[in-house]
Design a protein around this motif. Structure first.
Motif, PDB file in Angstrom:
ATOM      1  N   LEU A 102      12.657  -7.190   1.065  1.00 19.60           N
ATOM      2  CA  LEU A 102      12.690  -5.784   1.459  1.00 19.60           C
ATOM      3  C   LEU A 102      14.093  -5.402   1.903  1.00 19.60           C
ATOM      4  N   THR A 103      14.278  -4.102   2.027  1.00 19.05           N
ATOM      5  CA  THR A 103      15.528  -3.574   2.571  1.00 19.05           C
ATOM      6  C   THR A 103      15.194  -2.739   3.797  1.00 19.05           C
ATOM      7  N   ARG A 104      16.153  -2.660   4.689  1.00 12.77           N
ATOM      8  CA  ARG A 104      16.017  -1.863   5.908  1.00 12.77           C
ATOM      9  C   ARG A 104      17.092  -0.783   5.861  1.00 12.77           C
TER      10      ARG A 104
ATOM     11  N   LEU B  11       8.623  -7.150  15.906  1.00 11.84           N
ATOM     12  CA  LEU B  11       8.647  -7.294  14.454  1.00 11.84           C
ATOM     13  C   LEU B  11      10.056  -7.386  13.882  1.00 11.84           C
ATOM     14  N   THR B  12      11.046  -6.986  14.655  1.00  8.36           N
ATOM     15  CA  THR B  12      12.417  -6.956  14.144  1.00  8.36           C
ATOM     16  C   THR B  12      12.862  -8.284  13.559  1.00  8.36           C
ATOM     17  N   PRO B  13      12.638  -9.436  14.215  1.00  9.70           N
ATOM     18  CA  PRO B  13      13.055 -10.703  13.600  1.00  9.70           C
ATOM     19  C   PRO B  13      12.312 -11.009  12.295  1.00  9.70           C
ATOM     20  N   VAL B  14      11.052 -10.640  12.225  1.00 11.01           N
ATOM     21  CA  VAL B  14      10.255 -10.869  11.014  1.00 11.01           C
ATOM     22  C   VAL B  14      10.828 -10.031   9.869  1.00 11.01           C
ATOM     23  N   ILE B  15      11.080  -8.755  10.146  1.00  8.80           N
ATOM     24  CA  ILE B  15      11.613  -7.842   9.133  1.00  8.80           C
ATOM     25  C   ILE B  15      13.008  -8.289   8.688  1.00  8.80           C
ATOM     26  N   LYS B  16      13.833  -8.702   9.647  1.00 13.38           N
ATOM     27  CA  LYS B  16      15.186  -9.149   9.326  1.00 13.38           C
ATOM     28  C   LYS B  16      15.141 -10.367   8.407  1.00 13.38           C
ATOM     29  N   ARG B  17      14.282 -11.310   8.718  1.00 11.34           N
ATOM     30  CA  ARG B  17      14.152 -12.521   7.896  1.00 11.34           C
ATOM     31  C   ARG B  17      13.682 -12.165   6.483  1.00 11.34           C
ATOM     32  N   MET B  18      12.750 -11.225   6.384  1.00  9.12           N
ATOM     33  CA  MET B  18      12.250 -10.809   5.075  1.00  9.12           C
ATOM     34  C   MET B  18      13.355 -10.135   4.256  1.00  9.12           C
ATOM     35  N   ALA B  19      14.225  -9.393   4.927  1.00  6.61           N
ATOM     36  CA  ALA B  19      15.368  -8.781   4.236  1.00  6.61           C
ATOM     37  C   ALA B  19      16.309  -9.878   3.735  1.00  6.61           C
ATOM     38  N   GLU B  20      16.519 -10.897   4.555  1.00 11.16           N
ATOM     39  CA  GLU B  20      17.371 -12.025   4.149  1.00 11.16           C
ATOM     40  C   GLU B  20      16.778 -12.776   2.963  1.00 11.16           C
ATOM     41  N   GLN B  21      15.458 -12.795   2.866  1.00 12.52           N
ATOM     42  CA  GLN B  21      14.769 -13.448   1.753  1.00 12.52           C
ATOM     43  C   GLN B  21      14.800 -12.593   0.484  1.00 12.52           C
ATOM     44  N   GLY B  22      15.246 -11.356   0.611  1.00 10.02           N
ATOM     45  CA  GLY B  22      15.313 -10.467  -0.537  1.00 10.02           C
ATOM     46  C   GLY B  22      14.008  -9.777  -0.870  1.00 10.02           C
TER      47      GLY B  22
ATOM     48  N   LYS C  16       0.837  -1.206   0.000  1.00 10.36           N
ATOM     49  CA  LYS C  16       0.000   0.000   0.000  1.00 10.36           C
ATOM     50  C   LYS C  16       0.868   1.251   0.000  1.00 10.36           C
ATOM     51  N   GLU C  17       1.936   1.243   0.805  1.00  8.94           N
ATOM     52  CA  GLU C  17       2.824   2.407   0.911  1.00  8.94           C
ATOM     53  C   GLU C  17       4.244   1.921   1.176  1.00  8.94           C
ATOM     54  N   ASP C  18       5.081   2.050   0.195  1.00 10.72           N
ATOM     55  CA  ASP C  18       6.475   1.625   0.311  1.00 10.72           C
ATOM     56  C   ASP C  18       7.266   2.681   1.079  1.00 10.72           C
ATOM     57  N   GLY C  19       8.314   2.252   1.776  1.00  8.87           N
ATOM     58  CA  GLY C  19       9.154   3.187   2.505  1.00  8.87           C
ATOM     59  C   GLY C  19       8.562   3.610   3.833  1.00  8.87           C
ATOM     60  N   VAL C  20       8.010   2.672   4.561  1.00 14.77           N
ATOM     61  CA  VAL C  20       7.349   2.928   5.839  1.00 14.77           C
ATOM     62  C   VAL C  20       8.323   2.648   6.972  1.00 14.77           C
ATOM     63  N   SER C  21       8.220   3.422   8.042  1.00 17.20           N
ATOM     64  CA  SER C  21       9.093   3.187   9.191  1.00 17.20           C
ATOM     65  C   SER C  21       8.653   1.924   9.935  1.00 17.20           C
TER      66      SER C  21
ATOM     67  N   ARG D  32      17.627   7.010  14.253  1.00 18.23           N
ATOM     68  CA  ARG D  32      16.953   6.057  15.139  1.00 18.23           C
ATOM     69  C   ARG D  32      15.805   5.357  14.429  1.00 18.23           C
ATOM     70  N   GLN D  33      15.320   5.970  13.341  1.00 20.24           N
ATOM     71  CA  GLN D  33      14.194   5.426  12.584  1.00 20.24           C
ATOM     72  C   GLN D  33      14.679   4.461  11.516  1.00 20.24           C
ATOM     73  N   LEU D  34      14.061   3.291  11.475  1.00 20.04           N
ATOM     74  CA  LEU D  34      14.363   2.300  10.448  1.00 20.04           C
ATOM     75  C   LEU D  34      13.265   2.364   9.394  1.00 20.04           C
ATOM     76  N   GLN D  35      13.651   2.638   8.154  1.00 16.21           N
ATOM     77  CA  GLN D  35      12.702   2.693   7.046  1.00 16.21           C
ATOM     78  C   GLN D  35      12.761   1.368   6.299  1.00 16.21           C
ATOM     79  N   ILE D  36      11.607   0.892   5.877  1.00 13.54           N
ATOM     80  CA  ILE D  36      11.508  -0.403   5.201  1.00 13.54           C
ATOM     81  C   ILE D  36      10.991  -0.176   3.782  1.00 13.54           C
ATOM     82  N   TYR D  37      11.719  -0.732   2.823  1.00 12.72           N
ATOM     83  CA  TYR D  37      11.384  -0.573   1.417  1.00 12.72           C
ATOM     84  C   TYR D  37      11.295  -1.939   0.752  1.00 12.72           C
ATOM     85  N   LEU D  38      10.361  -2.066  -0.180  1.00 13.58           N
ATOM     86  CA  LEU D  38      10.248  -3.283  -0.969  1.00 13.58           C
ATOM     87  C   LEU D  38      11.388  -3.366  -1.976  1.00 13.58           C
TER      88      LEU D  38
END
Length: 145
Positions: free
Chosen positions: A83-85, A70-81, A50-55, A93-99
């Motif tokens: 998304l990026t953090r 959520l950090t382990p979930v996000i980290k695993r998804m980054a490892e799967q390729g 819905k919205e890419d680049g969300v914190s 201090r803010q972590l942005q998440i992008y597809l």
């Protein structure tokens, strides 16, 4: 509803919600396997589609969770390729998440998931929407209590 025993499991709204949550998660599991997603990952992906680049804080807020959970979930998804953090340029201090391109690509495959869930629920999309609205309203009342 049987009211003769208010403590009976069968009389508990909490149990009905809990058991239904488990059941719907089991409906999603085989539908998400071809996408390589778990149910929590799918929820994150829906936010990003819905919205890419969300914190991370924004994602956690939308899911009603703490960012640390959520950090382990996000980290695993980054490892799967999927998304990026990245640290925000404005506030490190803010972590942005992008597809990634792969994360964007599987969106098309995910479009069939909703139709399959509607079918398995045996309800019309309008009935599902009405039930969702009632559950959303209940959640809001509980959060205000």
């Amino acid at each position: 509803m049987k009211t003769e025993n208010p403590l009976a499991l069968d009389n508990q709204l909490c149990f009905s919600l809990y058991a239904t949550s488990l059941a719907i998660t089991q409906v999603y599991k085989p539908l998400l396997q071809p996408l390589g997603l778990t149910f929590p990952q799918y929820l994150v992906m829906m936010i990003l589609w819905k919205e890419d680049g969300v914190s991370l804080i924004n994602v956690a807020r939308q899911l009603g969770q703490q960012p640390g959970a959520l950090t382990p979930v996000i980290k695993r998804m980054a490892e799967q390729g999927l998304l990026t953090r990245n640290r925000s340029a404005d506030d490190e201090r803010q972590l942005q998440i992008y597809l990634t391109d792969e994360g964007k690509r599987i969106r098309e495959k995910a479009l069939d998931v909703y139709a399959c869930v509607v079918e398995q629920c045996g309800m019309t999309p309008m009935d599902i929407h009405r039930l969702k609205c009632e559950l959303d309203a209940l959640r809001e009342r509980l959060l205000k209590a």
